[in-house]
Motif scaffolding. Sequence first.
Motif, short mmCIF file in Angstrom:
data_model
loop_
_atom_site.label_atom_id
_atom_site.label_comp_id
_atom_site.label_asym_id
_atom_site.label_seq_id
_atom_site.Cartn_x
_atom_site.Cartn_y
_atom_site.Cartn_z
N VAL A 1 70.95 66.65 80.24
CA VAL A 1 70.58 67.53 79.13
C VAL A 1 69.47 68.47 79.57
O VAL A 1 69.50 69.67 79.27
N GLY A 2 68.50 67.94 80.32
CA GLY A 2 67.42 68.78 80.82
C GLY A 2 67.91 69.84 81.79
O GLY A 2 67.51 71.01 81.71
N GLU A 3 68.81 69.45 82.70
CA GLU A 3 69.34 70.39 83.68
C GLU A 3 70.14 71.50 82.99
O GLU A 3 70.02 72.68 83.34
N GLU A 4 70.97 71.10 82.03
CA GLU A 4 71.80 72.10 81.34
C GLU A 4 70.95 73.03 80.48
O GLU A 4 71.27 74.21 80.32
N SER A 5 69.85 72.51 79.91
CA SER A 5 68.93 73.36 79.15
C SER A 5 68.33 74.43 80.05
O SER A 5 68.21 75.60 79.66
N ALA A 6 67.97 74.01 81.26
CA ALA A 6 67.42 74.97 82.22
C ALA A 6 68.46 76.02 82.60
O ALA A 6 68.13 77.21 82.75
N GLU A 7 69.72 75.60 82.75
CA GLU A 7 70.79 76.55 83.08
C GLU A 7 70.99 77.57 81.95
O GLU A 7 71.27 78.74 82.21
N VAL A 8 70.85 77.13 80.70
CA VAL A 8 70.98 78.05 79.57
C VAL A 8 69.86 79.08 79.61
O VAL A 8 70.08 80.28 79.37
N GLU B 1 78.11 54.98 82.10
CA GLU B 1 77.83 53.90 83.05
C GLU B 1 76.42 54.04 83.62
O GLU B 1 75.72 53.04 83.83
N GLU B 2 75.99 55.27 83.86
CA GLU B 2 74.66 55.51 84.42
C GLU B 2 73.56 55.27 83.39
O GLU B 2 72.43 54.94 83.75
N GLY B 3 73.87 55.49 82.11
CA GLY B 3 72.90 55.16 81.06
C GLY B 3 72.09 56.35 80.56
O GLY B 3 72.27 57.49 80.97
N ILE B 4 71.17 56.05 79.67
CA ILE B 4 70.44 57.07 78.92
C ILE B 4 69.62 57.98 79.82
O ILE B 4 69.52 59.19 79.57
N ASP B 5 69.01 57.43 80.87
CA ASP B 5 68.17 58.26 81.75
C ASP B 5 68.98 59.36 82.43
O ASP B 5 68.53 60.51 82.54
N LYS B 6 70.19 59.02 82.88
CA LYS B 6 71.05 60.01 83.53
C LYS B 6 71.49 61.07 82.52
O LYS B 6 71.52 62.27 82.82
N LEU C 1 76.30 66.13 72.90
CA LEU C 1 77.21 65.25 72.18
C LEU C 1 77.30 63.88 72.85
O LEU C 1 77.38 62.84 72.18
N VAL C 2 77.28 63.87 74.18
CA VAL C 2 77.25 62.59 74.91
C VAL C 2 75.99 61.81 74.53
O VAL C 2 76.03 60.60 74.29
N LEU C 3 74.86 62.51 74.45
CA LEU C 3 73.60 61.88 74.07
C LEU C 3 73.67 61.30 72.65
O LEU C 3 73.22 60.19 72.40
N LEU C 4 74.25 62.07 71.73
CA LEU C 4 74.38 61.60 70.35
C LEU C 4 75.25 60.34 70.27
O LEU C 4 74.91 59.39 69.56
N VAL C 5 76.36 60.34 71.01
CA VAL C 5 77.22 59.16 71.04
C VAL C 5 76.46 57.97 71.60
O VAL C 5 76.54 56.85 71.06
#
Length: 210
Positions: free
Chosen positions: A157-164, A147-152, A188-192
């Motif tokens: 993805v950026g936040e989780e990359s930083a957490e990794v 619902e929030e769209g691609i930017d969200k 996977l959400v991004l790919l979908v």
Amino acid sequence: MPAVVQDFQSREVLMVAYVNEESLNLSLEKRETVFYSRSRQELWHKGETSGNTQEIKEIYYDCDQDTILFMVDPAGPACHTGENSCFYRKIAEDTDLKAEKMMKMEQEAQQIETEFETEKVVDFLYDLILSRKQEMPEGSYTTYLFEEGIDKILKKVGEESAEVIIASKNEPEEELVYETADLVYHMLVLLVERGINPDQIRKELKKRHK
């Protein structure tokens, strides 16, 4: 000790975290909330990655002196889901409705457990995320992302990359496994969202190693 965060203007309770002496001193110095992560055993400045900082207006402590209350002016949502407050879900007051929902959740969990093998979990998760986009069930975090769209989605993805990256520097290894799983889910959400399936990724990897 626990730290309750409340909106200075609306008086809405935004979140609950934890502080230690160092994080409390930093909060006083910065006039923005800084917390202590018990799982990572490190300090974290609220909004340092997302930009959703919390300017401190007032600080209180309770009668037993074992809980802190931050009254803040938030620069954005307090919850990582994008909700204004972490307390956005209400326990059903209707007992029958609650029991029905619990039963449905248990049935879904049992169905999921029998539908995939460990080595196929990525494909299963992709299909589940795809179905979420098609059906958009209310209350689903995946639905919220679409619902929030691609930017969200890209932001997550950026936040989780930083957490990794952070988890890679810490012990034990369970934290890295946990954060990597979060990153894989959001990828996977991004790919979908972009209409790409795991087979395309597999083919690209195979092509590189022929």
